[in-house]
Write a protein that holds these residues in place. Structure first.
Motif, PDB file in Angstrom:
ATOM      1  N   UNK A 371      24.819 -31.368  18.895  1.00 43.14           N
ATOM      2  CA  UNK A 371      25.260 -32.432  17.992  1.00 43.14           C
ATOM      3  C   UNK A 371      24.606 -33.729  18.450  1.00 43.14           C
ATOM      4  N   UNK A 372      23.553 -34.177  17.764  1.00 42.99           N
ATOM      5  CA  UNK A 372      22.821 -35.361  18.242  1.00 42.99           C
ATOM      6  C   UNK A 372      23.656 -36.630  18.275  1.00 42.99           C
ATOM      7  N   UNK A 373      24.792 -36.640  17.566  1.00 44.82           N
ATOM      8  CA  UNK A 373      25.665 -37.822  17.591  1.00 44.82           C
ATOM      9  C   UNK A 373      26.317 -38.018  18.958  1.00 44.82           C
ATOM     10  N   UNK A 374      26.321 -36.945  19.757  1.00 44.91           N
ATOM     11  CA  UNK A 374      26.956 -37.023  21.072  1.00 44.91           C
ATOM     12  C   UNK A 374      25.992 -37.502  22.159  1.00 44.91           C
ATOM     13  N   UNK A 375      24.714 -37.574  21.830  1.00 44.85           N
ATOM     14  CA  UNK A 375      23.721 -37.880  22.852  1.00 44.85           C
ATOM     15  C   UNK A 375      22.810 -39.014  22.405  1.00 44.85           C
ATOM     16  N   UNK A 376      22.624 -39.971  23.286  1.00 48.02           N
ATOM     17  CA  UNK A 376      21.670 -41.045  22.997  1.00 48.02           C
ATOM     18  C   UNK A 376      20.256 -40.629  23.375  1.00 48.02           C
ATOM     19  N   UNK A 377      20.136 -39.869  24.496  1.00 48.38           N
ATOM     20  CA  UNK A 377      18.822 -39.472  24.976  1.00 48.38           C
ATOM     21  C   UNK A 377      18.801 -37.964  25.269  1.00 48.38           C
ATOM     22  N   UNK A 378      17.854 -37.279  24.634  1.00 46.66           N
ATOM     23  CA  UNK A 378      17.608 -35.866  24.915  1.00 46.66           C
ATOM     24  C   UNK A 378      16.270 -35.769  25.634  1.00 46.66           C
ATOM     25  N   UNK A 379      16.260 -35.061  26.758  1.00 41.67           N
ATOM     26  CA  UNK A 379      15.022 -34.855  27.507  1.00 41.67           C
ATOM     27  C   UNK A 379      14.590 -33.404  27.363  1.00 41.67           C
ATOM     28  N   UNK A 380      13.379 -33.209  26.871  1.00 42.62           N
ATOM     29  CA  UNK A 380      12.781 -31.881  26.803  1.00 42.62           C
ATOM     30  C   UNK A 380      11.889 -31.712  28.030  1.00 42.62           C
ATOM     31  N   UNK A 381      12.103 -30.638  28.769  1.00 46.33           N
ATOM     32  CA  UNK A 381      11.339 -30.374  29.983  1.00 46.33           C
ATOM     33  C   UNK A 381      10.689 -28.999  29.881  1.00 46.33           C
ATOM     34  N   UNK A 382       9.439 -28.904  30.355  1.00 47.47           N
ATOM     35  CA  UNK A 382       8.790 -27.597  30.434  1.00 47.47           C
ATOM     36  C   UNK A 382       7.459 -27.535  29.720  1.00 47.47           C
ATOM     37  N   UNK A 383       6.493 -26.916  30.365  1.00 47.30           N
ATOM     38  CA  UNK A 383       5.161 -26.788  29.766  1.00 47.30           C
ATOM     39  C   UNK A 383       5.200 -25.986  28.467  1.00 47.30           C
ATOM     40  N   UNK A 384       6.081 -25.003  28.396  1.00 51.39           N
ATOM     41  CA  UNK A 384       6.135 -24.178  27.192  1.00 51.39           C
ATOM     42  C   UNK A 384       6.608 -24.943  25.961  1.00 51.39           C
ATOM     43  N   UNK A 385       7.111 -26.156  26.158  1.00 52.57           N
ATOM     44  CA  UNK A 385       7.502 -26.979  25.004  1.00 52.57           C
ATOM     45  C   UNK A 385       6.296 -27.481  24.236  1.00 52.57           C
ATOM     46  N   UNK A 386       5.123 -27.487  24.887  1.00 51.13           N
ATOM     47  CA  UNK A 386       3.923 -28.019  24.224  1.00 51.13           C
ATOM     48  C   UNK A 386       2.760 -27.031  24.221  1.00 51.13           C
ATOM     49  N   UNK A 455      17.760 -37.930  35.265  1.00 50.53           N
ATOM     50  CA  UNK A 455      18.835 -38.840  35.670  1.00 50.53           C
ATOM     51  C   UNK A 455      19.307 -39.716  34.518  1.00 50.53           C
ATOM     52  N   UNK A 456      18.401 -39.991  33.601  1.00 50.57           N
ATOM     53  CA  UNK A 456      18.676 -40.945  32.529  1.00 50.57           C
ATOM     54  C   UNK A 456      18.945 -40.261  31.191  1.00 50.57           C
ATOM     55  N   UNK A 457      19.047 -38.927  31.201  1.00 54.60           N
ATOM     56  CA  UNK A 457      19.220 -38.186  29.952  1.00 54.60           C
ATOM     57  C   UNK A 457      20.666 -37.739  29.779  1.00 54.60           C
ATOM     58  N   UNK A 458      21.086 -37.607  28.532  1.00 52.19           N
ATOM     59  CA  UNK A 458      22.423 -37.107  28.224  1.00 52.19           C
ATOM     60  C   UNK A 458      22.432 -35.584  28.062  1.00 52.19           C
ATOM     61  N   UNK A 459      21.270 -35.022  27.695  1.00 49.12           N
ATOM     62  CA  UNK A 459      21.136 -33.581  27.503  1.00 49.12           C
ATOM     63  C   UNK A 459      19.709 -33.185  27.845  1.00 49.12           C
ATOM     64  N   UNK A 460      19.561 -32.062  28.561  1.00 50.54           N
ATOM     65  CA  UNK A 460      18.234 -31.551  28.904  1.00 50.54           C
ATOM     66  C   UNK A 460      18.018 -30.224  28.174  1.00 50.54           C
ATOM     67  N   UNK A 461      16.937 -30.163  27.433  1.00 55.56           N
ATOM     68  CA  UNK A 461      16.511 -28.921  26.795  1.00 55.56           C
ATOM     69  C   UNK A 461      15.298 -28.419  27.565  1.00 55.56           C
ATOM     70  N   UNK A 462      15.510 -27.408  28.390  1.00 57.50           N
ATOM     71  CA  UNK A 462      14.427 -26.873  29.216  1.00 57.50           C
ATOM     72  C   UNK A 462      13.742 -25.742  28.455  1.00 57.50           C
TER      73      UNK A 462
END
Length: 728
Positions: A371-386, A455-462
């Motif tokens: 739910x993006x309304x719950x998070x100000x910052x989402x961090x995507x991590x991982x080489x497979x994301x790109x 450290x600065x993210x509300x949610x991490x999508x690995x």
């Protein structure tokens, strides 16, 4: 004047009748026999071997065209040069990438397999191909096999039910499916010569059923032999596999094609069931006798053997007859439909397969959907994301017209409502066939940057997992370890220590160990999803799509949980000369369940964002003859608040048997779509004749009388009900 012209035309037509082989009103059989009767011995031999990297000759004198083939099972490969493995660099061969077949199998949806086959057949038809080299149905025996992503999982029943509509869909487009790799090509290490030993029971119960279904139910027009040996003979010219089982027992009337370079012996190639020889170590140049196409095993050596009487003419005629049959079914079929290429309709098929195939493995505290309304910052991590996942992997590599990355899909889904940032986290290096090239980027720098941003993210999508590099999910080399590569476990551990809100998305075609499984709230198995990859992943993460995929193979906690890895090295990967399948019929969940080994995630498992309830099941009677069909009915209810789909699975258990049998075996399933609050009565038809084992004495399948149990559930381990029945 008109009357005179018409009369003249009729006279000329009578004097020059259309040859039978060119007459579309005649049957394929009649046309083939007529063409064969008009051919020279040299022309017959020429049909049986390559003329270029991906084509074989027709009969130019008779107007019979050549055969053009293409990899692969997930999309039509870019054009290859005539005499080398280099790409031709055309500008019109950028294709649509469909999800890998592991993803297709995880949909548990045969109707979707039919749509997939038809779409890829239309793409191949547009590219003027007669044969598409796929699908693959080798059984998932070990999670280290580099080509598991190309196949349909560990269960022969599931693979059989998914391969038949795929083959039929392809061939409706006038293109031959070439089912591969026949048979027992279950690893890449030493694949060119490893000699496989196993029992007849394991062969017939586990490793052959999907091929048999493709031939006898799907009516496949071609089969590709495998590289390895079986009982001393290479499988591309193996008398037992090709002459006895395939062509005699299963009455296969199509053409057997080698895997590229899979032929090794003049006499065996001639006599043991091979029809078209491809890729035998040639650059196509006649300057070298050894490397010229005319010196293939099925070229000049075959011609000489036929003329000397060492090979009967009828053997050559049978090969030519099969190749002609393939041509008349494809390029010389007057009703062959037109193809289409990278269309919105095909993208829709690719998208639907990708969305239905994604498996939700864990979802604590309902952290998903996001739910993006719950998070100000989402961090995507991982080489497979790109990283582009259509590059590499060997023969399944594709040049795509487009490929949506997971990062782009996530930005499209959430970027307008919250801030989406990206950190690479780890790097694997560039893709190169047959060799491993390390990344030039500093691993510590990448890890530290990802942790700082976490450290600065509300949610991490690995978004991590494997890729198509050598020693990952790639042809030509198996994985070296069950662990995640490139330091990912360390990276995930550091991210968890920094921020507990970590959703792990694994992109792979194989199971991986998950030492962090109890420390993350959500895990998604995403497979190789093709051109629509990022959109499909984002659709599931956002809740636009309610996940309904089910695992087509078992995820073990550790490598030696698997049967193939529970014995010595001779069991896997062999001693470089020989390999013995010591786990026998106990492959995948059959091993885990029979040996009572708790998996990380079982076969057939997958969560949803809604909940389902299974009512009390009933069968039409309790005693059955061996030719009866059990009709099982059960009410399935979507008891949650979201529309979704569940897969009802029926596993058969033989309570008392004269031979050892697995605890349970999948013998029926049905995928059911339900609106929120909706109920449906689901009926499974379970033929009793399919409940047997292969009797090595009588050399046929045998159903013994006595008590059986139908285990009804939503995975091999999540059994909701047990229904006893008796076979009389």
């Amino acid at each position: 004047m008109l009357v005179i012209l018409l009369r003249t035309t009729l006279i000329l037509s009578a004097q020059n009748p259309v040859p039978v082989y060119l007459d579309p009103s005649k049957s394929v059989g009649e046309r083939v026999e007529n063409a064969l009767s008009l051919m020279t011995t040299e022309e017959k031999v020429a049909l049986c071997h390559a003329q270029s990297k991906f084509s074989s000759k027709g009969v130019a004198r008779l107007g019979i065209p050549e055969i053009w083939m293409s990899d692969g099972p997930h999309g039509v490969r870019a054009e290859i040069e005539w005499d080398s493995w280099g790409y031709a660099n055309f500008t019109n061969d950028s294709c649509l990438a469909f999800p890998a077949l592991t993803c297709l199998a995880s949909t548990f949806n045969p109707e979707l397999a039919a749509r997939y086959g038809k779409a890829i057949g239309e793409e191949a038809r547009y590219r003027k191909k007669e044969v598409i080299l796929g699908p693959g149905v080798n059984i998932y025996r070990s999670p280290l096999n580099g080509r598991n992503f190309e196949y349909m999982g560990e269960d022969p029943y599931l693979a059989s039910k998914m391969v038949v509509p795929y083959v039929q869909g392809v061939q409706k487009s006038g293109v031959a499916a070439c089912v591969k790799h026949f048979a027992l090509n279950n690893q890449e290490n030493w694949r060119g010569h490893i000699d496989v030993e196993l029992s007849d029971r394991a062969l017939y119960e586990i490793y052959l059923p999907a091929f048999k279904a493709a031939v006898m139910e799907g009516k496949a027009w071609s089969i590709m032999g495998s590289y390895n040996k079986f009982r001393g003979e290479h499988c591309c010219h193996n008398d037992l596999l090709l002459n006895k089982i395939l062509k005699t027992d299963w009455e296969f009337d199509g053409a057997v094609i080698t895997d590229w370079g899979g032929a090794h012996d003049d006499h065996q190639a001639a006599m043991n069931g091979l029809d078209i020889e491809m890729g035998t170590g040639t650059d196509g140049l006649t300057t070298s006798v050894k490397n010229a196409y005319d010196y293939y095993h099925l070229a000049n050596p075959l011609l000489k053997a036929v003329k000397n009487g060492d090979v009967p003419m009828e053997v050559l005629n049978d090969k030519a007859r099969r190749v002609l049959r393939l041509i008349f079914r494809t390029s010389m079929n007057p009703n062959r439909p037109w193809g289409s290429f990278v269309t919105p309709e095909h993208s829709k098929v690719a998208s639907d397969v990708a969305k239905e195939g994604i498996v939700l493995l864990k979802n604590d505290q309902n952290v998903l959907p996001v739910n993006p309304k719950l998070y100000k910052k989402i961090l995507v991590v991982g080489e497979n994301a790109t990283r582009k996942m259509t590059i590499g992997g060997g023969s399944s590599e594709l040049k795509t017209q487009y490929e949506i990355s997971p990062l782009q899909g996530i930005k499209n889904a959430f970027g307008s409502q919250c801030e989406v940032n990206y950190a690479m986290g780890y790097a694997s290096g560039p893709s190169a066939y047959g060799r491993e090239i390390p990344s030039k980027l500093n691993a510590d720098t990448l890890l530290n940057e990802a942790v700082r941003m976490a450290n600065d993210a509300d949610l991490i999508l690995y978004v991590g997992g494997l890729n198509k590099n050598h020693f990952q999910d790639c042809e030509g080399g198996d994985r070296k370890t069950y662990e995640l590569p490139f330091g990912q476990n360390k990276l995930i551990g550091e991210l968890i220590r920094t921020n507990k809100k970590v959703v792990v998305v694994i992109v792979s075609g194989n199971a991986v160990s998950m030492p962090w499984v109890n420390q993350v709230p959500a895990i998604v198995q995403a497979w190789y999803l093709g051109s629509e990859s990022g959109n499909a992943i984002a659709s599931v993460l956002s809740g636009e799509t309610n996940p309904s995929g089910k695992l087509p193979f078992t995820f073990g906690v550790k490598l030696n949980d698997y049967g193939a890895h529970s014995f010595d090295k001779l069991c896997f990967p062999g001693d470089s000369i020989k390999e013995v399948y010591k786990e026998d019929i106990l492959v995948g969940y059959r091993w885990f369940d029979t040996k009572n080994i708790v998996p990380q995630f079982p076969f057939g498992y997958g969560l949803s964002y809604t909940t389902f309830q299974i009512g009390k099941a009933s069968v039409d009677k309790t005693k059955y003859a061996k030719n009866d069909v059990v009709k099982l009915s059960v009410t399935l209810t979507n008891s949650g608040k979201l529309d979704g789909a569940e897969v009802i699975q029926a596993y058969i258990q033989d309570k008392v048997s004269s031979v050892p049998r697995p605890t349970k075996e999948l013998k029926g399933f049905s995928k059911v779509d339900l609106k929120a609050g909706e109920s449906k009565v689901v009926t499974l038809e379970l033929p009793v004749s399919e409940w047997g084992f292969y009797d090595e004495t009588s050399k046929q399948f045998k159903v013994e009388h006595g008590q059986f149990v139908i285990n009804l559930g939503t995975s091999s381990r999540d059994i909701k009900q047990q229904i006893p029945v008796t076979v009389e």
